[in-house]
Design a protein around this motif. Structure first.
Motif, PDB file in Angstrom:
ATOM      1  N   THR A  97      -4.753  -2.202  -8.590  1.00 43.06           N
ATOM      2  CA  THR A  97      -6.193  -2.329  -8.371  1.00 43.06           C
ATOM      3  C   THR A  97      -6.672  -1.511  -7.182  1.00 43.06           C
ATOM      4  OG1 THR A  97      -6.067  -4.247  -6.881  1.00 43.06           O
ATOM      5  CG2 THR A  97      -6.157  -4.691  -9.270  1.00 43.06           C
ATOM      6  N   GLY A  98      -5.749  -0.968  -6.402  1.00 47.43           N
ATOM      7  CA  GLY A  98      -6.131  -0.234  -5.206  1.00 47.43           C
ATOM      8  C   GLY A  98      -6.319  -1.140  -4.007  1.00 47.43           C
ATOM      9  N   SER A  99      -5.867  -2.386  -4.144  1.00 51.00           N
ATOM     10  CA  SER A  99      -5.940  -3.336  -3.039  1.00 51.00           C
ATOM     11  C   SER A  99      -4.689  -3.227  -2.180  1.00 51.00           C
ATOM     12  CB  SER A  99      -6.047  -4.764  -3.584  1.00 51.00           C
ATOM     13  OG  SER A  99      -7.212  -4.910  -4.359  1.00 51.00           O
ATOM     14  N   LEU A 100      -4.801  -3.602  -0.936  1.00 58.28           N
ATOM     15  CA  LEU A 100      -3.656  -3.592  -0.032  1.00 58.28           C
ATOM     16  C   LEU A 100      -2.797  -4.816  -0.307  1.00 58.28           C
ATOM     17  CD1 LEU A 100      -2.059  -2.541   2.395  1.00 58.28           C
ATOM     18  CD2 LEU A 100      -3.689  -3.719   3.875  1.00 58.28           C
ATOM     19  N   LEU A 101      -1.551  -4.585  -0.655  1.00 61.52           N
ATOM     20  CA  LEU A 101      -0.619  -5.681  -0.930  1.00 61.52           C
ATOM     21  C   LEU A 101       0.014  -6.175   0.354  1.00 61.52           C
ATOM     22  CD1 LEU A 101       1.102  -7.473  -2.835  1.00 61.52           C
ATOM     23  CD2 LEU A 101       2.753  -5.577  -2.905  1.00 61.52           C
ATOM     24  N   PHE A 102      -0.122  -7.467   0.609  1.00 63.48           N
ATOM     25  CA  PHE A 102       0.614  -8.167   1.655  1.00 63.48           C
ATOM     26  C   PHE A 102       1.617  -9.043   0.941  1.00 63.48           C
ATOM     27  CE2 PHE A 102      -2.561  -6.884   4.580  1.00 63.48           C
ATOM     28  CZ  PHE A 102      -2.063  -7.120   5.856  1.00 63.48           C
ATOM     29  N   SER A 103       2.874  -8.976   1.336  1.00 64.34           N
ATOM     30  CA  SER A 103       3.914  -9.770   0.693  1.00 64.34           C
ATOM     31  C   SER A 103       4.928 -10.215   1.728  1.00 64.34           C
ATOM     32  CB  SER A 103       4.630  -8.921  -0.366  1.00 64.34           C
ATOM     33  OG  SER A 103       5.706  -9.625  -0.948  1.00 64.34           O
ATOM     34  N   GLN A 104       5.524 -11.366   1.465  1.00 70.40           N
ATOM     35  CA  GLN A 104       6.651 -11.741   2.300  1.00 70.40           C
ATOM     36  C   GLN A 104       7.732 -10.693   2.100  1.00 70.40           C
ATOM     37  OE1 GLN A 104       7.288 -15.455   0.221  1.00 70.40           O
ATOM     38  NE2 GLN A 104       9.312 -14.786  -0.400  1.00 70.40           N
ATOM     39  N   ARG A 105       8.656 -10.610   3.022  1.00 72.98           N
ATOM     40  CA  ARG A 105       9.737  -9.628   2.895  1.00 72.98           C
ATOM     41  C   ARG A 105      10.429  -9.851   1.554  1.00 72.98           C
ATOM     42  NH1 ARG A 105      12.223  -6.571   6.687  1.00 72.98           N
ATOM     43  NH2 ARG A 105      11.233  -7.768   8.346  1.00 72.98           N
ATOM     44  N   CYS A 106      10.572  -8.778   0.794  1.00 70.13           N
ATOM     45  CA  CYS A 106      11.116  -8.877  -0.557  1.00 70.13           C
ATOM     46  C   CYS A 106      11.981  -7.650  -0.824  1.00 70.13           C
ATOM     47  CB  CYS A 106       9.982  -8.960  -1.570  1.00 70.13           C
ATOM     48  SG  CYS A 106      10.518  -8.933  -3.277  1.00 70.13           S
ATOM     49  N   PHE A 107      13.285  -7.845  -0.826  1.00 68.89           N
ATOM     50  CA  PHE A 107      14.193  -6.714  -0.985  1.00 68.89           C
ATOM     51  C   PHE A 107      14.093  -6.078  -2.368  1.00 68.89           C
ATOM     52  CE2 PHE A 107      16.154  -9.316   2.378  1.00 68.89           C
ATOM     53  CZ  PHE A 107      16.020  -8.410   3.391  1.00 68.89           C
ATOM     54  N   GLY A 108      13.749  -6.856  -3.388  1.00 74.70           N
ATOM     55  CA  GLY A 108      13.558  -6.288  -4.721  1.00 74.70           C
ATOM     56  C   GLY A 108      12.392  -5.324  -4.758  1.00 74.70           C
ATOM     57  N   LEU A 109      11.323  -5.659  -4.068  1.00 74.27           N
ATOM     58  CA  LEU A 109      10.161  -4.785  -3.979  1.00 74.27           C
ATOM     59  C   LEU A 109      10.515  -3.502  -3.242  1.00 74.27           C
ATOM     60  CD1 LEU A 109       7.110  -4.457  -4.518  1.00 74.27           C
ATOM     61  CD2 LEU A 109       6.695  -5.693  -2.385  1.00 74.27           C
ATOM     62  N   ASP A 110      11.331  -3.647  -2.206  1.00 74.05           N
ATOM     63  CA  ASP A 110      11.715  -2.488  -1.396  1.00 74.05           C
ATOM     64  C   ASP A 110      12.595  -1.491  -2.154  1.00 74.05           C
ATOM     65  OD1 ASP A 110      10.248  -3.382   0.748  1.00 74.05           O
ATOM     66  OD2 ASP A 110      11.950  -4.340   1.727  1.00 74.05           O
ATOM     67  N   LEU A 111      13.091  -1.863  -3.318  1.00 71.53           N
ATOM     68  CA  LEU A 111      13.829  -0.910  -4.142  1.00 71.53           C
ATOM     69  C   LEU A 111      12.896   0.146  -4.731  1.00 71.53           C
ATOM     70  CD1 LEU A 111      16.164  -3.333  -6.124  1.00 71.53           C
ATOM     71  CD2 LEU A 111      16.828  -1.804  -4.251  1.00 71.53           C
ATOM     72  N   TYR A 112      11.613  -0.187  -4.832  1.00 68.70           N
ATOM     73  CA  TYR A 112      10.669   0.683  -5.512  1.00 68.70           C
ATOM     74  C   TYR A 112       9.559   1.243  -4.633  1.00 68.70           C
ATOM     75  CZ  TYR A 112      13.007  -1.332  -9.516  1.00 68.70           C
ATOM     76  OH  TYR A 112      13.957  -1.731 -10.394  1.00 68.70           O
ATOM     77  N   VAL A 113       9.154   0.506  -3.617  1.00 69.92           N
ATOM     78  CA  VAL A 113       8.063   0.942  -2.749  1.00 69.92           C
ATOM     79  C   VAL A 113       8.465   0.778  -1.296  1.00 69.92           C
ATOM     80  CG1 VAL A 113       6.229   0.488  -4.431  1.00 69.92           C
ATOM     81  CG2 VAL A 113       6.939  -1.321  -2.882  1.00 69.92           C
ATOM     82  N   GLN A 114       7.780   1.495  -0.412  1.00 72.34           N
ATOM     83  CA  GLN A 114       8.140   1.484   1.006  1.00 72.34           C
ATOM     84  C   GLN A 114       7.184   0.615   1.812  1.00 72.34           C
ATOM     85  OE1 GLN A 114       8.218   5.896   1.454  1.00 72.34           O
ATOM     86  NE2 GLN A 114      10.123   5.406   2.536  1.00 72.34           N
ATOM     87  N   GLU A 115       7.753  -0.259   2.598  1.00 73.02           N
ATOM     88  CA  GLU A 115       6.978  -1.117   3.483  1.00 73.02           C
ATOM     89  C   GLU A 115       6.302  -0.250   4.531  1.00 73.02           C
ATOM     90  OE1 GLU A 115       5.357  -3.509   6.311  1.00 73.02           O
ATOM     91  OE2 GLU A 115       7.023  -2.225   6.898  1.00 73.02           O
ATOM     92  N   GLY A 116       5.034  -0.526   4.791  1.00 71.52           N
ATOM     93  CA  GLY A 116       4.283   0.246   5.775  1.00 71.52           C
ATOM     94  C   GLY A 116       3.680   1.520   5.217  1.00 71.52           C
TER      95      GLY A 116
END
Length: 99
Positions: free
Chosen positions: A15-34
C-alpha cells in the motif's frame, strides 16, 4: 526474536505505508530493516521510532516507498514460483513443471 513471516507484512508494504514490525528474522530474509521497513524490540523502542518517523516526513516516505518497491519486486511472478518450488522441495514434493 520471531521467525514468522506473514502476508500482512507485505500487504502493508504494497500500500506504500511504512511497515513497523517486531523483530522478525523471516521478514529479514526478504527485506532490509531500516531500508524497507522498521522493526522494534520493545514498547519504548516503538514509541521512539514512531515519534521519529511522525516528525520526519521525508524519512518516513523514503522507507515506505522502498518497502513498496521491494514488495512489488518480491512478488513478481518468477519470484513467487521459485519460493513455491523451494517449499515443495523442503517438504519432499515434486517441483512444479515449467512451461
Amino acid at each position: 526474536d520471531k521467525y514468522h513471516f506473514t502476508h500482512r507484512n507485505l500487504e502493508v508494504m504494497f500500500t506504500g505505508s511504512l511497515l513497523f514490525s517486531q523483530r522478525c528474522f523471516g521478514l529479514d530474509l526478504y527485506v532490509q530493516e531500516g531500508i524497507d521497513y522498521v522493526h522494534f524490540d520493545s514498547v519504548d523502542d516503538v514509541v521512539e521510532k514512531l515519534e521519529y518517523y511522525l516528525n520526519n516526513d521525508e524519512a518516513r516516505k523514503k522507507v515506505a516507498k522502498a518497502g513498496q518497491t521491494k514488495a512489488r519486486e518480491l512478488f513478481a511472478e518468477q519470484f513467487v514460483w521459485q519460493e513455491i518450488d523451494k517449499a515443495l522441495v523442503i517438504y519432499n514434493y515434486q517441483k512444479l513443471k515449467s512451461e
